[in-house]
Design an enzyme around this catalytic site. Structure first.
Site, PDB file in Angstrom:
ATOM      1  N   ASN A   8     -54.623  65.271  -2.126  1.00 22.39           N
ATOM      2  CA  ASN A   8     -53.693  64.593  -1.225  1.00 22.39           C
ATOM      3  C   ASN A   8     -54.067  64.949   0.221  1.00 22.39           C
ATOM      4  O   ASN A   8     -54.125  66.131   0.578  1.00 22.39           O
ATOM      5  CB  ASN A   8     -52.269  65.053  -1.555  1.00 22.39           C
ATOM      6  N   HIS A  11     -51.645  66.056   4.621  1.00 22.98           N
ATOM      7  CA  HIS A  11     -51.405  67.220   5.478  1.00 22.98           C
ATOM      8  C   HIS A  11     -52.396  67.281   6.650  1.00 22.98           C
ATOM      9  O   HIS A  11     -52.092  67.836   7.694  1.00 22.98           O
ATOM     10  CB  HIS A  11     -51.452  68.496   4.645  1.00 22.98           C
ATOM     11  N   HIS A  44     -49.902  59.232   1.050  1.00 25.07           N
ATOM     12  CA  HIS A  44     -48.542  58.683   1.014  1.00 25.07           C
ATOM     13  C   HIS A  44     -48.274  58.020   2.356  1.00 25.07           C
ATOM     14  O   HIS A  44     -48.185  58.701   3.375  1.00 25.07           O
ATOM     15  CB  HIS A  44     -47.558  59.841   0.761  1.00 25.07           C
ATOM     16  N   ARG A  46     -45.721  56.780   4.438  1.00 20.62           N
ATOM     17  CA  ARG A  46     -44.252  56.846   4.511  1.00 20.62           C
ATOM     18  C   ARG A  46     -43.729  55.814   5.488  1.00 20.62           C
ATOM     19  O   ARG A  46     -44.427  55.424   6.427  1.00 20.62           O
ATOM     20  CB  ARG A  46     -43.806  58.251   4.958  1.00 20.62           C
ATOM     21  N   ARG A  50     -44.997  59.330   9.426  1.00 25.31           N
ATOM     22  CA  ARG A  50     -45.084  60.664  10.036  1.00 25.31           C
ATOM     23  C   ARG A  50     -46.476  61.277   9.903  1.00 25.31           C
ATOM     24  O   ARG A  50     -46.852  62.140  10.659  1.00 25.31           O
ATOM     25  CB  ARG A  50     -44.038  61.604   9.447  1.00 25.31           C
ATOM     26  N   GLU A  71     -49.392  56.679  -2.752  1.00 28.54           N
ATOM     27  CA  GLU A  71     -47.984  56.948  -3.070  1.00 28.54           C
ATOM     28  C   GLU A  71     -47.123  56.025  -2.238  1.00 28.54           C
ATOM     29  O   GLU A  71     -47.352  55.887  -1.028  1.00 28.54           O
ATOM     30  CB  GLU A  71     -47.627  58.391  -2.721  1.00 28.54           C
ATOM     31  N   THR A 102     -41.769  65.274  -0.263  1.00 32.55           N
ATOM     32  CA  THR A 102     -41.035  64.646  -1.375  1.00 32.55           C
ATOM     33  C   THR A 102     -40.268  65.730  -2.129  1.00 32.55           C
ATOM     34  O   THR A 102     -40.861  66.679  -2.621  1.00 32.55           O
ATOM     35  CB  THR A 102     -42.030  63.952  -2.328  1.00 32.55           C
ATOM     36  N   GLU A 152     -46.195  61.071 -13.201  1.00 30.68           N
ATOM     37  CA  GLU A 152     -46.680  62.304 -12.595  1.00 30.68           C
ATOM     38  C   GLU A 152     -45.526  63.284 -12.654  1.00 30.68           C
ATOM     39  O   GLU A 152     -44.458  63.046 -12.069  1.00 30.68           O
ATOM     40  CB  GLU A 152     -47.118  62.077 -11.136  1.00 30.68           C
ATOM     41  N   HIS A 192     -47.467  68.745  -7.071  1.00 31.86           N
ATOM     42  CA  HIS A 192     -46.542  69.185  -6.021  1.00 31.86           C
ATOM     43  C   HIS A 192     -46.376  70.698  -6.040  1.00 31.86           C
ATOM     44  O   HIS A 192     -45.955  71.265  -7.035  1.00 31.86           O
ATOM     45  CB  HIS A 192     -45.158  68.513  -6.116  1.00 31.86           C
TER      46      HIS A 192
HETATM   47  N1  PXP Z   1     -47.618  64.559  -5.812  1.00 34.24           N
HETATM   48  C1  PXP Z   1     -46.715  63.922  -5.034  1.00 34.24           C
HETATM   49  C2  PXP Z   1     -46.001  62.746  -5.608  1.00 34.24           C
HETATM   50  C3  PXP Z   1     -46.465  64.333  -3.714  1.00 34.24           C
HETATM   51  O1  PXP Z   1     -45.571  63.680  -2.959  1.00 34.24           O
HETATM   52  C4  PXP Z   1     -47.199  65.430  -3.213  1.00 34.24           C
HETATM   53  C5  PXP Z   1     -46.951  65.911  -1.806  1.00 34.24           C
HETATM   54  O2  PXP Z   1     -47.402  65.064  -0.861  1.00 34.24           O
HETATM   55  C6  PXP Z   1     -48.142  66.042  -4.033  1.00 34.24           C
HETATM   56  C7  PXP Z   1     -48.317  65.618  -5.347  1.00 34.24           C
HETATM   57  C8  PXP Z   1     -48.993  67.193  -3.557  1.00 34.24           C
HETATM   58  O3  PXP Z   1     -48.188  68.277  -3.247  1.00 34.24           O
HETATM   59  P1  PXP Z   1     -48.780  69.497  -2.398  1.00 34.24           P
HETATM   60  O4  PXP Z   1     -49.152  68.955  -1.061  1.00 34.24           O
HETATM   61  O5  PXP Z   1     -47.658  70.462  -2.369  1.00 34.24           O
HETATM   62  O6  PXP Z   1     -49.986  69.985  -3.121  1.00 34.24           O
END
Ligand code: PXP
Length: 242
Positions: A8, A11, A44, A46, A50, A71, A102, A152, A192
């Site tokens: 992902n 960040h 994602h 959004r 952001r 996402e 999330t 998921e 997550h």
């Molecule tokens: N899966 C989903 C649906 C998420 O929203 C996120 C966070 O953006 C992640 C996985 C990945 O989570 P993390 O950034 O904590 O590894």
């Protein structure tokens, strides 16, 4: 079953948006992740934009050599964008403006009517659909009912639980949910809050095909890259290396 890692990249976009700069570029980061072995890239978009911007999704789609998992929430604007994004996979997530990330899984029971329209539409747009859900049997049953091929599993409660009995209990919940999901014909991803310390037992869960991980990778890279970053800046300033 071969386990896949999807990275992902939100960040990195968060860091870029903090200064409204063109860097660090989440697409360059995604390509580096691919070179290092990521099996796919997740982002994602959004509603409040952001972190990931519309143009990032276009560039990711054009530049990735693996696949893009987008996402998106059930908001009409976001679904419309998802349908034309060209992503190979979609993960439907809940979205609240006030949340930092999330927070809970999607309430598939509550959202049944909208999911019955969204899942076929996203599938027709060419993407494999998953629903981001808490590890609860009723949510899994509802996911089947609306025609989603994948779920998921939200691993946040597991990741946040204190190591020891509390975490073991959350791991068992995930294991039970994965078993139940498979028994009713769902395929299973998870993610997550996973990090280097807690990922092992989730990676070992029977039937889990893919983990989505973002934050821990960025947090690790900040430290593993710091010495080179300082050395490179000294060189850019014409200073002798330390
Ligand atoms: N899966 C989903 C649906 C998420 O929203 C996120 C966070 O953006 C992640 C996985 C990945 O989570 P993390 O950034 O904590 O590894």
């Amino acid at each position: 079953m071969t386990l896949r890692l999807h990275v992902n990249v939100d960040h990195v976009a968060t860091l870029r948006q903090a200064r409204r700069e063109a860097f660090p570029d989440p697409i360059a980061w995604a390509l580096a992740c691919e070179r290092a072995g990521a099996d796919g890239i997740t982002c994602h978009l959004r509603k409040d934009r952001r972190h990931i911007q519309d143009a990032d999704v276009v560039r990711l789609r054009a530049e990735l050599s693996t696949l893009l998992n987008l996402e998106c929430s059930l908001d009409e604007e976001m679904l419309t964008l998802a349908l034309t994004s060209g992503a190979e996979a979609f993960c439907v997530v809940p979205e609240k403006r006030s949340e930092v990330t999330t927070e809970g899984g999607l309430d598939c029971l509550q959202e049944r009517a909208r999911l019955r329209e969204a899942v076929p539409a996203l599938t027709e747009a060419g993407g494999v659909v998953s629903l981001f859900v808490d590890p609860e049997p009723a949510q899994l049953d509802a996911a089947v009912e609306v025609g989603a091929p994948f779920i998921e599993l939200h691993t946040g409660a597991y990741a946040n639980a204190a190591p020891g009995p509390a975490r073991e209990q959350e791991l068992e919940r995930l294991a039970r949910a994965a078993r139940h999901a498979r028994s009713i014909g769902l395929r299973v991803n998870a993610g997550h809050g996973l990090d280097y310390e807690n990922v092992g037992p989730v990676a070992a869960l029977e039937g889990v095909e893919e983990l989505n991980i973002g934050f821990a990778l960025v947090a690790r890279a900040v430290f593993s890259g710091v010495e080179a970053a300082v050395r490179d800046m000294r060189a850019a300033m014409g200073l002798a290396s330390a």
